[in-house]
Design a protein around this motif. Structure first.
Motif, PDB file in Angstrom:
ATOM      1  N   ALA A  20      43.820  42.168  42.056  1.00 35.27           N
ATOM      2  CA  ALA A  20      43.107  42.465  43.292  1.00 35.27           C
ATOM      3  C   ALA A  20      43.969  42.189  44.513  1.00 35.27           C
ATOM      4  O   ALA A  20      43.948  42.957  45.489  1.00 35.27           O
ATOM      5  N   ALA A  21      44.739  41.107  44.475  1.00 36.51           N
ATOM      6  CA  ALA A  21      45.615  40.783  45.604  1.00 36.51           C
ATOM      7  C   ALA A  21      46.701  41.840  45.772  1.00 36.51           C
ATOM      8  O   ALA A  21      47.006  42.266  46.895  1.00 36.51           O
ATOM      9  N   VAL A  22      47.295  42.276  44.669  1.00 37.46           N
ATOM     10  CA  VAL A  22      48.310  43.324  44.725  1.00 37.46           C
ATOM     11  C   VAL A  22      47.704  44.606  45.278  1.00 37.46           C
ATOM     12  O   VAL A  22      48.307  45.301  46.117  1.00 37.46           O
ATOM     13  N   ALA A  23      46.500  44.933  44.818  1.00 35.81           N
ATOM     14  CA  ALA A  23      45.821  46.138  45.304  1.00 35.81           C
ATOM     15  C   ALA A  23      45.523  46.030  46.796  1.00 35.81           C
ATOM     16  O   ALA A  23      45.743  46.982  47.559  1.00 35.81           O
ATOM     17  N   ALA A  24      45.029  44.884  47.233  1.00 30.01           N
ATOM     18  CA  ALA A  24      44.684  44.702  48.642  1.00 30.01           C
ATOM     19  C   ALA A  24      45.915  44.799  49.533  1.00 30.01           C
ATOM     20  O   ALA A  24      45.868  45.419  50.610  1.00 30.01           O
ATOM     21  N   ALA A  25      47.023  44.204  49.087  1.00 31.35           N
ATOM     22  CA  ALA A  25      48.257  44.266  49.880  1.00 31.35           C
ATOM     23  C   ALA A  25      48.769  45.699  49.962  1.00 31.35           C
ATOM     24  O   ALA A  25      49.269  46.132  51.007  1.00 31.35           O
ATOM     25  N   ALA A  26      48.664  46.435  48.857  1.00 29.94           N
ATOM     26  CA  ALA A  26      49.119  47.832  48.856  1.00 29.94           C
ATOM     27  C   ALA A  26      48.251  48.690  49.760  1.00 29.94           C
ATOM     28  O   ALA A  26      48.755  49.553  50.494  1.00 29.94           O
ATOM     29  N   VAL A  27      46.937  48.476  49.732  1.00 33.54           N
ATOM     30  CA  VAL A  27      46.036  49.220  50.615  1.00 33.54           C
ATOM     31  C   VAL A  27      46.359  48.909  52.072  1.00 33.54           C
ATOM     32  O   VAL A  27      46.407  49.806  52.926  1.00 33.54           O
ATOM     33  N   ALA A  28      46.608  47.631  52.372  1.00 32.05           N
ATOM     34  CA  ALA A  28      46.953  47.242  53.737  1.00 32.05           C
ATOM     35  C   ALA A  28      48.259  47.881  54.190  1.00 32.05           C
ATOM     36  O   ALA A  28      48.457  48.126  55.385  1.00 32.05           O
ATOM     37  N   ALA A  29      49.143  48.174  53.232  1.00 31.09           N
ATOM     38  CA  ALA A  29      50.410  48.829  53.546  1.00 31.09           C
ATOM     39  C   ALA A  29      50.269  50.339  53.669  1.00 31.09           C
ATOM     40  O   ALA A  29      51.265  51.041  53.899  1.00 31.09           O
ATOM     41  N   GLY A  30      49.042  50.833  53.490  1.00 26.00           N
ATOM     42  CA  GLY A  30      48.791  52.252  53.686  1.00 26.00           C
ATOM     43  C   GLY A  30      48.852  53.099  52.440  1.00 26.00           C
ATOM     44  O   GLY A  30      48.871  54.333  52.534  1.00 26.00           O
ATOM     45  N   ARG A  31      48.857  52.471  51.277  1.00 29.73           N
ATOM     46  CA  ARG A  31      48.941  53.232  50.031  1.00 29.73           C
ATOM     47  C   ARG A  31      47.573  53.416  49.396  1.00 29.73           C
ATOM     48  O   ARG A  31      46.692  52.569  49.531  1.00 29.73           O
ATOM     49  N   THR A  32      47.416  54.524  48.688  1.00 30.70           N
ATOM     50  CA  THR A  32      46.203  54.739  47.907  1.00 30.70           C
ATOM     51  C   THR A  32      46.394  54.086  46.546  1.00 30.70           C
ATOM     52  O   THR A  32      47.467  54.192  45.928  1.00 30.70           O
ATOM     53  N   VAL A  33      45.350  53.412  46.068  1.00 26.35           N
ATOM     54  CA  VAL A  33      45.478  52.564  44.886  1.00 26.35           C
ATOM     55  C   VAL A  33      44.352  52.834  43.902  1.00 26.35           C
ATOM     56  O   VAL A  33      43.194  53.013  44.290  1.00 26.35           O
ATOM     57  N   ALA A  34      44.696  52.827  42.620  1.00 20.87           N
ATOM     58  CA  ALA A  34      43.705  52.849  41.542  1.00 20.87           C
ATOM     59  C   ALA A  34      43.997  51.687  40.607  1.00 20.87           C
ATOM     60  O   ALA A  34      45.156  51.310  40.412  1.00 20.87           O
ATOM     61  N   VAL A  35      42.960  51.115  40.041  1.00 21.04           N
ATOM     62  CA  VAL A  35      43.127  50.079  39.027  1.00 21.04           C
ATOM     63  C   VAL A  35      42.449  50.571  37.752  1.00 21.04           C
ATOM     64  O   VAL A  35      41.323  51.053  37.772  1.00 21.04           O
ATOM     65  N   LEU A  36      43.186  50.472  36.655  1.00 20.68           N
ATOM     66  CA  LEU A  36      42.697  50.933  35.353  1.00 20.68           C
ATOM     67  C   LEU A  36      42.669  49.753  34.395  1.00 20.68           C
ATOM     68  O   LEU A  36      43.707  49.159  34.105  1.00 20.68           O
ATOM     69  N   LYS A  37      41.499  49.407  33.932  1.00 21.24           N
ATOM     70  CA  LYS A  37      41.351  48.370  32.910  1.00 21.24           C
ATOM     71  C   LYS A  37      41.476  49.031  31.553  1.00 21.24           C
ATOM     72  O   LYS A  37      40.670  49.889  31.189  1.00 21.24           O
ATOM     73  N   ALA A  38      42.504  48.624  30.803  1.00 23.04           N
ATOM     74  CA  ALA A  38      42.757  49.285  29.521  1.00 23.04           C
ATOM     75  C   ALA A  38      41.614  49.085  28.538  1.00 23.04           C
ATOM     76  O   ALA A  38      41.184  50.029  27.863  1.00 23.04           O
ATOM     77  N   ALA A  39      41.114  47.862  28.448  1.00 20.15           N
ATOM     78  CA  ALA A  39      40.000  47.574  27.548  1.00 20.15           C
ATOM     79  C   ALA A  39      39.225  46.410  28.124  1.00 20.15           C
ATOM     80  O   ALA A  39      39.758  45.303  28.231  1.00 20.15           O
ATOM     81  N   GLN A  40      37.990  46.653  28.487  1.00 18.99           N
ATOM     82  CA  GLN A  40      37.129  45.614  29.053  1.00 18.99           C
ATOM     83  C   GLN A  40      36.262  45.038  27.944  1.00 18.99           C
ATOM     84  O   GLN A  40      35.541  45.768  27.267  1.00 18.99           O
ATOM     85  N   THR A  41      36.333  43.744  27.761  1.00 17.07           N
ATOM     86  CA  THR A  41      35.502  43.096  26.748  1.00 17.07           C
ATOM     87  C   THR A  41      34.612  42.050  27.406  1.00 17.07           C
ATOM     88  O   THR A  41      34.885  41.563  28.496  1.00 17.07           O
ATOM     89  N   GLY A  42      33.519  41.724  26.718  1.00 14.15           N
ATOM     90  CA  GLY A  42      32.645  40.657  27.181  1.00 14.15           C
ATOM     91  C   GLY A  42      31.654  41.043  28.253  1.00 14.15           C
ATOM     92  O   GLY A  42      31.094  40.164  28.912  1.00 14.15           O
TER      93      GLY A  42
END
Length: 239
Positions: A20-42
Motif C-alpha cells: 500500500a505504501a509503494v502504491a501510495a507513493a507511486a500515485v503521489a508521483a503521478g503514476r497509475t497503479v494496479a495491485v494484483l493479489k495472486a491468491a487471497q486466503t482466509g
C-alpha cells in the motif's frame, strides 16, 4: 519497471501495508497503479481482501485478485480443502500483463513467502516473477531471525536469475532492540540488494489520508519516496 512482484520473508511481516505504501507513493508521483493479489486466503466471498486494503489505504488504485479461498492456509492447501481450482502461475502472469497494458505500475502481491505453493505441482510466486521478467521487492521482518530468511529468499531469486530490487522492513517498532538496530546494516549485506525503506509498525491503522501523505517518508527514491538508509542508520546509532 511496469510490474513489481512483492513477496515477504514469511507471513505477518507487513507485506500488504508495504504494498500500500509503494502504491501510495507511486500515485503521489503521478503514476497509475494496479495491485494484483495472486491468491487471497482466509477471507469469505464478500469480505475485503489484501488488494482492497491496499486500495483503501493508497487511494486511486485498481484492485484485483486471481483467486480466493476461505481458509487461512497456503494457497495450494486452501484450494484443495475448499474443492476449488488452484491458482496457476500462468493465470497470474496473464492478469498482470493485462493490467500492465492499462497502468504505469502493477504490484503483484504474493501470499506469505516466495516459495509458498499455488498448486500441487509446486508453482509459486518465484515462477511468476520469472515468467514476467519482473523484479522482486522483499518485505522483511525487523527482528532476530530475519537475516536467515532474507538471505535464503535472495539466494533463491539469484538462482532463478530474478532481480531483487531491494528490501523493505515491513514493521519497524518505535523502540527497536539491539538485533533490530544491527539488522538495518546487515539486511542489505545478506540480501545483496539495497535497503529501500522501513515502514513503521501500526501505520495500517492510520486514516487513509494520513497514510498517503506519509508513505513517501518510509520509502527510498527508487520507490518514489524520500527515505534514506544512511540517515536512518545514523539516527539509530545516535539514539
Amino acid at each position: 519497471m511496469t510490474v513489481l512482484v512483492v513477496t515477504g520473508t514469511g507471513t505477518e511481516v507487513g507485506k500488504t501495508v508495504v504494498t500500500a505504501a509503494v502504491a501510495a507513493a507511486a500515485v503521489a508521483a503521478g503514476r497509475t497503479v494496479a495491485v494484483l493479489k495472486a491468491a487471497q486466503t482466509g477471507v469469505g466471498p464478500a469480505e475485503p481482501g489484501d488488494a482492497a486494503e491496499v486500495a483503501r489505504l493508497a487511494g486511486a488504485v485498481t484492485a484485483a485478485e486471481c483467486a480466493r479461498y476461505p481458509e487461512p492456509l497456503a494457497p495450494a492447501t486452501a484450494a484443495r480443502r475448499a474443492g476449488l481450482a488452484p491458482v496457476r502461475a500462468a493465470d497470474v502472469v496473464e492478469r498482470a500483463q493485462k493490467l500492465a497494458a492499462e497502468h504505469d505500475l502493477v504490484l503483484v502481491e504474493g501470499a506469505g513467502g516466495l516459495l509458498v505453493r499455488f498448486d500441487e505441482e509446486g508453482a509459486n510466486l518465484a515462477d511468476v516473477a520469472v515468467l514476467l521478467r519482473a523484479p522482486v521487492l522483499l518485505v522483511a521482518s525487523a527482528g532476530l531471525g530475519t537475516l536467515n530468511t532474507t538471505e535464503l529468499t535472495a539466494r533463491e531469486l539469484r538462482a532463478r536469475e530474478v532481480e531483487l530490487l531491494g528490501v523493505v522492513i515491513g514493521s519497524w517498532p518505535s523502540a527497536p532492540d539491539l538485533a533490530m538496530r544491527c539488522n538495518v546494516s546487515d539486511l542489505p549485506v545478506v540480501a545483496g540488494a539495497p535497503l529501500l525503506g522501513a515502514v513503521p509498525e501500526g501505520v495500517g491503522a492510520l486514516a487513509p489520508a494520513d497514510f498517503r501523505s506519509a508513505a513517501g517518508s518510509w520509502l527510498a527514491t527508487r520507490l518514489d519516496g524520500v527515505w534514506e538508509a544512511e540517515g536512518f542508520r545514523a539516527g539509530l546509532e545516535g539514539a
